[in-house]
Design an enzyme around this catalytic site. Structure first.
Site, short mmCIF file in Angstrom:
data_model
loop_
_atom_site.label_atom_id
_atom_site.label_comp_id
_atom_site.label_asym_id
_atom_site.label_seq_id
_atom_site.Cartn_x
_atom_site.Cartn_y
_atom_site.Cartn_z
N CYS A 64 -31.48 5.93 9.58
CA CYS A 64 -32.00 6.05 8.21
C CYS A 64 -31.43 7.29 7.52
CB CYS A 64 -33.53 6.09 8.27
SG CYS A 64 -34.34 6.78 6.83
N CYS A 67 -33.87 9.77 5.79
CA CYS A 67 -34.66 10.50 6.79
C CYS A 67 -33.99 11.82 7.15
CB CYS A 67 -34.83 9.68 8.07
SG CYS A 67 -35.82 8.18 7.83
#
Ligand SMILES: [Zn+2]
Length: 140
Positions: A64, A67
């Protein structure tokens, strides 16, 4: 899970694991509050969200992109708010039970707990100042 952090006050290396109930991690040498950032799993999650300070759980995964922007912000907050905030990292790929329990549909998602209860859920990456403003009501 214990991580070694340098005391922001005196520089001494400390292991930050699970402090005694009702306490936040403090430097073994000078007593200053230490940044509290740990990694939780499905097995340890319930224990880790119970803390005498608000807990922010970073639900993330290695693939991700956003993230990776949230992680350093939370690291900074754990230092800036040492003794006032606990940061818990939860890899949702490796811990599907907890991710399912909180219906994590997109990441990053931050779960905010106070007194062991979920009080807020923040979806998506946020700059540090905005995140701090969002967390502020829970920090008092
Ligand atoms: Zn110290």
């Amino acid at each position: 899970m214990a991580d070694v952090v340098a005391c922001p006050s005196c520089g001494a290396k400390n292991r930050v694991g699970t402090p005694p109930a009702g306490k936040t991690p403090a430097c073994g040498k000078c007593g200053a509050a230490l940044p509290w950032l740990i990694t939780a799993t499905d097995a340890t999650f319930d224990r880790e969200i119970k803390a005498p300070v608000p807990v922010v759980v970073d639900c993330w995964a290695p693939w991700c992109g956003p993230c990776r922007m949230v992680a350093p912000v939370l690291e900074e907050l754990s230092r800036d708010l040492a003794g006032k905030l606990k940061v818990v990292k939860l890899n949702v790929d490796e811990n599907p039970l907890t991710a399912g329990r909180f219906r994590i549909q997109s990441i990053p998602t931050l779960l905010v707990f106070k007194g062991g209860l979920l009080v807020d859920q923040i979806i998506g990456a946020m700059p540090k100042q905005a995140l701090l403003a969002r967390l502020n009501p829970y920090l008092s």
